[in-house]
Scaffold this active site. Structure first.
Site, PDB file in Angstrom:
ATOM      1  N   LYS A  96      -2.434  -3.622 -11.491  1.00 31.25           N
ATOM      2  CA  LYS A  96      -0.816  -3.103 -11.417  1.00 31.25           C
ATOM      3  C   LYS A  96       0.051  -4.172 -10.462  1.00 31.25           C
ATOM      4  CE  LYS A  96       0.832   1.491  -9.563  1.00 31.25           C
ATOM      5  NZ  LYS A  96       0.761   2.228  -8.659  1.00 31.25           N
ATOM      6  N   HIS A  98       3.107  -3.498  -9.382  1.00 27.86           N
ATOM      7  CA  HIS A  98       3.908  -2.834  -8.383  1.00 27.86           C
ATOM      8  C   HIS A  98       3.344  -1.643  -7.445  1.00 27.86           C
ATOM      9  CE1 HIS A  98       3.509  -0.310 -12.093  1.00 27.86           C
ATOM     10  NE2 HIS A  98       3.892   0.531 -11.214  1.00 27.86           N
TER      11      HIS A  98
END
Ligand SMILES: *[C@@H]1O[C@H](CO)[C@@H](O)[C@H](O)[C@H]1NC(C)=O
Length: 209
Positions: A96, A98
């Site tokens: 991921k 963010h």
């Protein structure tokens, strides 16, 4: 079998072998079955701890995706049924970029002793990747527990997947709830002669010698 997680027939595996049975742990997805399975994982782990085959550890790691429900419910069962308190963690298949970012979710494995849960392995590729992931994040893998051990030799016809993993993480540290041989005993008890015969032939060809 009631949820078709275990099927008998003719199945071509990733390895190219044509197997008389197929185990799909993704179908072990009802409350009662998860209760049974998590109890079995927890009992297997508790026994491994009692016999000192596995040292006291901190984290159960369930590789994505199928390992996630198994690690979480096994951690729950270890606590409620055995008073053993461990954290659980899993990885993302895609990192991921963010929010909290990164590949790992759950408690940190850094500087921790870790046990990996798996459903079934043939070549052990997925478990080796999980061992690597835990190492990269600073953890030490001290055990692997799988639901079903197919007990097959590797492509070279000699070595076993379990032995190869034990060379990595330590002798006697790979466990399973059930083995191929348990399935054969069960088929015999049930009088499922045709299935048993196919299993026997497969075993003669690819089973551990
Ligand atoms: C559970 O484990 C904790 C910590 O090891 C211990 O203090 C407690 O007495 C145990 N409880 C039971 C019911 O065994």
């Amino acid at each position: 079998m009631s949820v078709e997680a275990l099927k008998f027939g003719s199945f071509t595996l990733k390895s190219g072998r044509v197997s008389p049975y197929f185990f799909n742990a993704g179908l072990l997805s009802t409350g009662p079955i998860l209760a049974t399975l998590s109890t079995a994982y927890a009992t297997t782990i508790s026994n491994a701890l009692s016999s000192k085959a596995v040292p006291t550890f901190d984290v159960l790691f369930g590789p994505a995706y199928k390992g996630i429900p198994f690690a979480s419910t096994a951690a729950l069962a270890l606590y409620t049924q055995h008073n053993i308190s461990v954290g659980f963690a899993y990885d993302r298949k895609e990192a991921k970029d963010h929010g909290e970012g990164g590949k790992m979710v759950g408690v940190s494995v850094e500087g921790k002793k870790v046990v990996i849960l798996d459903d079934v392995m043939t070549s052990g590729k997925a478990v080796r990747a999980a061992i690597e992931t835990v190492k990269q994040h600073g953890g030490e893998v001290v055990g692997v527990v799988q639901a079903l051990d197919r007990e097959e030799v590797g492509q070279d016809g000699v070595s076993s997947t379990v032995q190869e993993l034990e060379d990595l993480i330590g002798e006697g540290r790979v466990f399973s709830i059930l083995k191929m041989r348990d399935l054969m005993v069960w088929l015999e008890k049930k009088g499922m002669k045709g299935e048993l015969e196919s299993m026997q032939q497969y075993w003669d060809k690819y089973g551990l010698k």
